[in-house]
Design an enzyme around this catalytic site. Structure first.
Site, PDB file in Angstrom:
ATOM      1  N   LYS A   1       0.817  -1.226   0.000  1.00 49.82           N
ATOM      2  CA  LYS A   1       0.000   0.000   0.000  1.00 49.82           C
ATOM      3  C   LYS A   1       0.844   1.267   0.000  1.00 49.82           C
ATOM      4  O   LYS A   1       1.685   1.451   0.874  1.00 49.82           O
ATOM      5  CB  LYS A   1      -0.919   0.012   1.222  1.00 49.82           C
TER       6      LYS A   1
ATOM      7  N   GLY B   1       7.514  -1.181  10.968  1.00 50.61           N
ATOM      8  CA  GLY B   1       6.649  -0.046  11.297  1.00 50.61           C
ATOM      9  C   GLY B   1       7.339   0.967  12.191  1.00 50.61           C
ATOM     10  O   GLY B   1       7.218   2.182  11.991  1.00 50.61           O
TER      11      GLY B   1
ATOM     12  N   GLY C   1      10.388  -6.101   8.784  1.00 52.86           N
ATOM     13  CA  GLY C   1       9.185  -6.638   8.156  1.00 52.86           C
ATOM     14  C   GLY C   1       9.490  -7.602   7.018  1.00 52.86           C
ATOM     15  O   GLY C   1      10.389  -8.426   7.098  1.00 52.86           O
TER      16      GLY C   1
END
Length: 401
Positions: free
Chosen positions: A199, A382, A358
């Site tokens: 995204k 994050g 990640g």
């Protein structure tokens, strides 16, 4: 921020908030990187005679016990890495936790069950969160924060618990913060950022911040198709966040105004069928097309060979590189070539290279790269991004208090 060298830990019960949120498949750990990352802190505390209580979350249970998110397999693997038994408490603050902690001798270690099995851990209500932190504090005499992947969360064990005990940062958090400072203060140039992932909305804030700091930004992965669409290209059934197109266009204009080179894919690997990442079955209709000629019935699943060459060229003279997010569906061999190319370019580089946690960190390990060839592989995707966005991270603020 105090370090563990500043804490008197001999004979003390030391609560170590780790990030052991590892990927599991059928109860088997598929990537133990986060367990290995916290081991030096635990080992140092044990060598200094502490009774070590390790705690972490795993997955997103709904505030109650859920067997699929149990940390039991992690206790076994942690014991193998430490080279000593790890007692396992089957709850977080209940009878098992109390008994297991009470049985610890100096130089011994236990792991509590998943913190998120208690609703107080993630509660947005300060009182509920604080009550859980009080229960955790009753188990320990000292607190060491070493779960970098969770420091951007205002959770009981990350934010509230340090205020209740003498506290310090573990070795991993020390290292992670030091690396991120290198990416945000006195950066060696050229500074190249590689961004991927699904995204574009997840990366907007960090792009916003980097437009004034990076020399080049290379974009791949699912987020690239929103950029390509913004430029008027057909993207077929590729991942697309149409509502983000106005922001994307603004960022492209700002990049030009700030002399930041913004590099998008020039070709992509596409298919009408999303690949089976478990069986790795062949994808019969896979083809490579120019980035402005994606068929209406197909989806972009990786950057193509021309883009891989282009990205490698842009990385060749870098002095600092930050990579966050996969450039394709790397879990399937057909669409892992983009991640392979960038990882190879980083290992070939003389730059200070950081893989931002990640999925990009998982890709490096799954694709078989030597981790020592990178400057740093972060444990917190994050958290890394929010730090680079300039945000105050609750877990770090708590350790500084």
């Amino acid at each position: 921020m105090k370090t563990i060298d500043d804490l008197d830990v001999a004979g003390q019960r030391v609560f170590v908030r780790a990030d052991l949120n590892v990927p599991l498949s059928g109860g088997r750990i598929t990537d133990d990187g986060r367990i290995r990352a916290v081991a030096p802190t635990i080992t140092k505390l044990l060598e200094r005679g502490a009774k070590v209580i390790v705690a972490s979350h795993l997955g997103r249970p709904k505030g109650e016990p859920d067997p699929q998110y149990s940390l039991a397999p992690v206790a076994v693997r942690l014991g193998e890495i430490l080279g000593k038994p790890v007692a396992f408490a089957t709850d977080t603050v209940g009878d098992s936790a109390k008994a297991t902690v009470a049985a610890l001798a100096d130089g011994e270690v236990t792991l509590l069950e998943n913190l998120r099995f208690n609703a107080g851990e993630t509660s947005k209500d300060d009182a509920e969160r604080g009550a859980f932190a009080d229960q955790l504090a009753a188990l320990a005499d000292r607190y060491v924060g070493d779960g970098f992947g969770a420091v951007h969360r205002k959770h009981a064990s990350v934010y509230d618990l340090p205020a209740r005990l003498p506290h310090a940062a573990g070795l991993l958090i020390e290292k992670e913060v030091g690396v991120l400072k290198k990416l945000s203060e006195d950066v060696a140039r050229p500074y190249v950022v590689v961004l991927g992932g699904a995204k574009v909305s997840d990366k907007l804030a960090v792009i916003d911040n980097l437009l004034g700091k990076a020399d080049k930004i290379l974009v791949g992965g699912g987020m690239a198709y929103t950029f390509l669409k913004a430029l008027g290209h057909e993207v077929g059934i590729s991942l697309l966040q149409e509502d983000q197109i106005p922001v994307v266009l603004e960022y492209l204009e700002r990049a030009k105004a700030n002399n930041v080179e913004f590099v998008l894919p020039v070709d992509v690997a596409v298919s009408a069928n999303f690949p089976d990442t478990k069986t790795h079955a062949p994808v019969p209709d896979y083809e490579v097309v120019d980035a402005d000629k994606i068929p209406a019935t197909k989806e972009g699943l990786d950057i193509g060979p021309k883009t891989r060459e282009l990205f490698a060229e842009k990385l060749a003279d870098a002095r600092t590189v930050f990579w966050n997010g996969p450039l394709g569906v790397f879990e399937h061999p057909t669409f892992a070539e983009g991640c392979k190319a960038v990882a190879q370019a980083l290992t070939d580089s003389d730059a200070f290279t950081v893989v931002g946690g990640g999925d990009s960190a998982a890709a490096v390990r799954i694709l078989g790269f030597d981790e020592t060839k990178f400057g740093h592989i972060s444990t917190g995707g994050g958290a890394s991004l929010e730090y680079l966005e300039g945000k105050t991270l609750p877990g770090l603020a708590a350790l500084e208090g």
